[in-house]
Design a protein around this motif. Structure first.
Motif, PDB file in Angstrom:
ATOM      1  N   SER A   2       0.804  -1.222   0.000  1.00  0.00           N
ATOM      2  CA  SER A   2       0.000   0.000   0.000  1.00  0.00           C
ATOM      3  C   SER A   2       0.833   1.264   0.000  1.00  0.00           C
ATOM      4  O   SER A   2       0.302   2.362   0.155  1.00  0.00           O
ATOM      5  N   THR A   4       4.019   3.543  -1.951  1.00  0.00           N
ATOM      6  CA  THR A   4       4.921   3.760  -3.084  1.00  0.00           C
ATOM      7  C   THR A   4       5.719   5.039  -2.831  1.00  0.00           C
ATOM      8  O   THR A   4       5.135   6.080  -2.493  1.00  0.00           O
ATOM      9  N   LEU A  27       2.978   7.823  -2.109  1.00  0.00           N
ATOM     10  CA  LEU A  27       1.592   7.482  -2.484  1.00  0.00           C
ATOM     11  C   LEU A  27       1.072   6.433  -1.512  1.00  0.00           C
ATOM     12  O   LEU A  27       1.686   5.388  -1.314  1.00  0.00           O
ATOM     13  N   ASN A  28      -0.117   6.756  -0.886  1.00  0.00           N
ATOM     14  CA  ASN A  28      -0.790   5.818   0.022  1.00  0.00           C
ATOM     15  C   ASN A  28      -1.878   5.091  -0.772  1.00  0.00           C
ATOM     16  O   ASN A  28      -2.956   5.630  -1.046  1.00  0.00           O
ATOM     17  N   SER A  29      -1.603   3.884  -1.156  1.00  0.00           N
ATOM     18  CA  SER A  29      -2.575   3.098  -1.922  1.00  0.00           C
ATOM     19  C   SER A  29      -3.352   2.123  -1.028  1.00  0.00           C
ATOM     20  O   SER A  29      -4.040   1.229  -1.527  1.00  0.00           O
ATOM     21  N   ARG A  31      -6.082   1.373   2.407  1.00  0.00           N
ATOM     22  CA  ARG A  31      -7.471   1.686   2.722  1.00  0.00           C
ATOM     23  C   ARG A  31      -7.612   2.486   4.020  1.00  0.00           C
ATOM     24  O   ARG A  31      -8.745   2.825   4.403  1.00  0.00           O
ATOM     25  N   GLY A  60      -5.417   6.548  -0.896  1.00  0.00           N
ATOM     26  CA  GLY A  60      -5.473   7.016  -2.267  1.00  0.00           C
ATOM     27  C   GLY A  60      -4.818   8.360  -2.497  1.00  0.00           C
ATOM     28  O   GLY A  60      -4.676   8.784  -3.644  1.00  0.00           O
ATOM     29  N   SER A  62      -1.601  11.226  -2.354  1.00  0.00           N
ATOM     30  CA  SER A  62      -0.125  11.266  -2.520  1.00  0.00           C
ATOM     31  C   SER A  62       0.392  12.593  -1.968  1.00  0.00           C
ATOM     32  O   SER A  62      -0.337  13.592  -1.901  1.00  0.00           O
TER      33      SER A  62
END
Length: 451
Positions: A2, A4, A27-29, A31, A60, A62
């Motif tokens: 999660s 990047t 980037l927080n990918s 939840r 979601g 960045s």
């Protein structure tokens, strides 16, 4: 995963003493909302920081942080390329840590300082110094050494023409200042000079200005200032010692020598001479070639001659009679002391008168001038035989010995005549009023030969 993270540029160039910024994208990918912590790893970590140090992102979203590189301008950060990384750690799940990497190149710079140790020197033949050059840059540097004499009266000579110095180190170069001319005497002279260190620049850069250091050398005279005073003091000391000798020691030595000349010493010397001389003549005859000691005889005269005690003429004759007419004789001695005033004419004293039937063989004479008078002294034997003629100022004590005796016949006299011109001044005694000279003589009184 999660998380990047990536750097905007994989390579960056930094200048020592300046700040360089490199963005880092996050980037927080996931939840959930996550908080990220940053840490720089590698050789540049000491001068690199991440701002902000903590970043929170919604799912979601960045964001970016700045990697701030501030390398110091000193020798602790060497020039060249190295790798680095930024560790990004999520607070909620540390297992998803990522480390984006990059390369950083530190540009070279040159900075040198110099010091002269000691700053000033002195000496009669030259001065010695050490030139210390310190490399405060981040690359090795080669410096060229030189000097700029302030005057033409001195020159500066280095032991080495250049030095190679590592970053953060210092090297020493020996140098000597030599005067153009030697100075034997006079006031010290100061010579000013400059020494410099010119570093060679990195390739492609302009050469930096040379480092200049001022110095001075004091030329001292070869002969020290205290030498003339020392020579004068030594000369005065020598004069004082000479004066002490003539005032105290020399009179004492002469006095001891006069006291050593006694009738017994003269008779001993005459006996020694007689034992060495060959005997001449036969039985019943006189020995004209024999040496003799001294004898007494009646002395007199206007000068107040004083005969010394000894065998009388009759004693000498009696000795011959008892010998049955042989050539033996009696040792005989006599002395006379004559005084004379200045300007009163010569004065004569008789030391010995030879009795009838005897012949005196004169072998030894000792003349003494204890006062140091000036004038003449004459010693005669018989009627017209002048034995000695001396100047009183030329001696204090003088002795004479004759290998061939001087014969004085019966009725003859041995006299001493003095003519005073100046009265002497004896040391440590009252001033006399008249010149005074004494004579001691020795020989053998022999009877005349009979048929």
């Amino acid at each position: 995963m999660s998380l990047t993270a990536s750097l905007d540029a994989s390579a960056v160039t930094v200048v020592p003493g300046e700040e360089t910024t490199l963005p880092l994208q996050i980037l927080n990918s996931g939840r959930t909302v996550e908080e990220y912590h940053f840490e720089v790893v590698g050789a540049c970590a000491a001068y690199t920081a991440v701002e902000p140090a903590v970043l929170s992102l919604y799912p979601g979203d960045s964001g970016s942080v700045s990697v701030m590189m501030r390398p110091p301008r000193d020798s602790t950060v060497l020039a060249g390329e190295t790798t680095f990384g930024v560790r990004v750690t999520p607070a909620g799940d540390r297992g998803e840590t990522v480390v984006p990497e990059g390369r950083v190149t530190v540009l070279p710079f040159t900075e040198t300082t110099a010091e002269l140790v000691p700053r000033s020197s002195n000496g009669s033949r030259g001065g010695r110094h050490q030139f210390a050059v310190d490399n405060r840059g981040n690359v090795p540097v080669t410096v060229r050494l030189g000097a700029r004499p302030g005057t033409e009266q001195a020159r500066v000579v280095f032991a080495a023409s250049e030095l190679r110095i590592e970053p953060g180190h210092a090297e020493f170069a020996k140098l000597r200042v030599r005067p153009a001319k030697r100075m034997w005497r006079g006031t010290p002279v100061t010579h000013a000079f400059q020494v410099f260190a010119a570093p060679e620049p990195p390739e492609g850069e302009e050469p930096p200005p040379p480092v200049l250091v001022d110095g001075s050398y004091q030329q001292d005279p070869i002969l020290p200032r205290w030498l003339p005073r020392a020579l004068i003091t030594a000369a005065l000391l020598v004069l004082a010692l000479v004066g002490l000798w003539y005032a105290l020691l020399r009179p004492a030595v002469k006095s001891a020598a006069r006291e050593a000349v006694t009738p017994e010493a003269v008779r001993s010397a005459a006996a020694a001479d007689r034992s060495k001389a060959p005997e001449e003549g036969g039985q019943g005859g006189a020995d004209p070639g024999g040496s003799a000691s001294a004898g007494t005889g009646p002395g007199g005269g206007s000068g107040g001659a004083t005969p010394s005690p000894g065998p009388s003429a009759s004693g000498a004759t009696g000795g011959s009679g008892s010998g049955g007419g042989t050539g033996g004789g009696a040792p005989t001695s006599a002395q006379a002391r004559v005084q004379d005033a200045v300007g009163g004419g010569a004065n004569t004293g008789t030391a010995l008168t030879v009795p009838a039937g005897q012949t005196f063989q004169l072998t030894d004479i000792v003349v003494q001038n204890p006062q140091g008078d000036a004038g003449t002294v004459t010693v005669t034997a018989g009627e017209d035989t002048r034995v000695l003629s001396l100047g009183l100022e030329n001696f204090r004590d003088s002795d004479y010995h004759f290998v061939t005796p001087i014969l004085v016949p019966a009725g003859g006299k041995v006299t001493m005549t003095i003519d005073c011109r100046r009265i002497g001044k004896p040391v440590g005694a009252p001033a006399p009023s008249r010149c005074a000279t004494s004579m001691f003589l020795g020989g053998t009184m022999r009877p005349d030969a009979t048929d």
